[in-house]
Design an enzyme around this catalytic site. Structure first.
Site, PDB file in Angstrom:
ATOM      1  CB  THR A  18      -2.657  -4.819   1.637  1.00  0.00           C
ATOM      2  OG1 THR A  18      -1.775  -5.505   0.742  1.00  0.00           O
ATOM      3  CG2 THR A  18      -3.991  -5.542   1.698  1.00  0.00           C
ATOM      4  CG  ASP A  20      -2.434  -9.339   0.359  1.00  0.00           C
ATOM      5  OD1 ASP A  20      -1.743  -8.425   0.843  1.00  0.00           O
ATOM      6  OD2 ASP A  20      -2.727 -10.370   0.995  1.00  0.00           O
ATOM      7  CB  ALA A  21       0.828  -5.292  -3.373  1.00  0.00           C
ATOM      8  CE  LYS A  22       0.523  -8.954   3.683  1.00  0.00           C
ATOM      9  NZ  LYS A  22      -0.098  -9.672   2.546  1.00  0.00           N
ATOM     10  NE  ARG A  23       4.470  -3.345  -4.475  1.00  0.00           N
ATOM     11  CZ  ARG A  23       4.545  -4.660  -4.659  1.00  0.00           C
ATOM     12  NH1 ARG A  23       4.586  -5.456  -3.601  1.00  0.00           N
ATOM     13  NH2 ARG A  23       4.587  -5.180  -5.866  1.00  0.00           N
TER      14      ARG A  23
END
Length: 270
Positions: free
Chosen positions: A122, A95-98
């Site tokens: 993510t 879960d890094a939302k890059r």
């Protein structure tokens, strides 16, 4: 084995959709670990070991490690290695939302997919499809696009309507996912929006949904499971990993994960 195959194998084995989120908030760690130098890793490892027999996937959130700089990143990488070595059949969703320009995206993809070898990541999709494609070049990997999130102010942007199409932003993101294979691109839809989960599932029956927000954020598991379909991961983080603040935290997490898994199995009845 690719992400999708691992996911299906675990789902069918356990009759569950439980994704265990690993969010080692330093302020909430048991007092027994506060003076441990690598406390983020030790806590997370204990949670992983305690819940592995119930987890369809693990979702470690890199932000809780990045907050401690290079040492935190080393602990994150150590955790990923531990999961891969001891539980190779459990898919890892980083879960890094890059989300960035394609040349930058290639570097993110190289780190997460080639160096760490996580199964999924993510992403923020708001710079367009060309920022997603570098990740899909890794055929065995999955990315989850932020679509409709569970935070209170998500509506400020995600529910705005496009005049050209009459669709909300979150529906545009869902439609954009159809440019890619169902085995490579899924959607993040918050558990606090069961009506919209149903809408997205009906419009995109083949997409894998990652559904955070169940548990500590108050979403109803029954409502979510009625509408999400079998190709979903329902994530629970705080309500499992912080079931106890004492030295029995791992056993408490085990018990919580076991209870959630049993509840899912009873409601889903695969």
């Amino acid at each position: 084995m690719d992400f999708y195959s691992k996911f299906i194998q675990r789902r069918e084995k356990y009759g569950s959709l439980l994704c265990v989120g690993i969010d080692p908030d330093s302020a909430k760690l048991p007092s027994s670990l506060q003076k441990t130098p690598d406390r983020l890793y030790v806590f997370s490892k204990e949670i992983v070991d305690a819940t592995a027999e119930f987890a369809v996937a693990f979702k470690p959130n890199i932000a809780f490690f990045e907050a401690f700089g290079g040492e935190g990143i080393l602990q994150f990488e150590k955790l990923i290695r531990h999961i891969k070595l001891n539980y190779p059949d459990i898919p890892i969703v980083a879960d890094a939302k890059r989300g960035d320009l394609d040349n930058t995206a290639k570097q993110y993809a190289k780190y997460f997919f080639q160096e760490l070898e996580v199964d999924s990541l993510t992403l923020s999709p708001y710079m367009g499809s060309d920022t997603i494609r570098p990740f899909t070049e890794y055929d065995s990997k999955m990315v989850f696009l932020l679509c409709l999130t569970s935070n209170p102010d998500s509506a400020e942007l995600q529910r705005k309507t496009f005049s050209e199409t009459g669709r909300t932003l979150y529906r545009e993101v869902a439609a954009m996912s159809e440019k890619f294979s169902k085995r490579n691109v899924g959607l993040v839809v918050g558990a606090t929006h069961p009506g919209e989960i149903s809408e997205i599932r009906q419009a995109h029956p083949d997409r894998v949904l990652l559904i955070p927000g169940y548990g500590a954020q108050g979403a109803s598991l029954e409502e979510v499971l009625k509408v999400c379909g079998k190709d979903s991961l329902v994530n629970s983080s705080r309500s499992i990993i912080f079931s106890s603040s004492g030295s029995d935290f791992a056993q408490a997490a085990h018990n919580s994960a076991k209870a959630v898994s049993a509840q899912m199995k009873n409601l889903l009845r695969f």
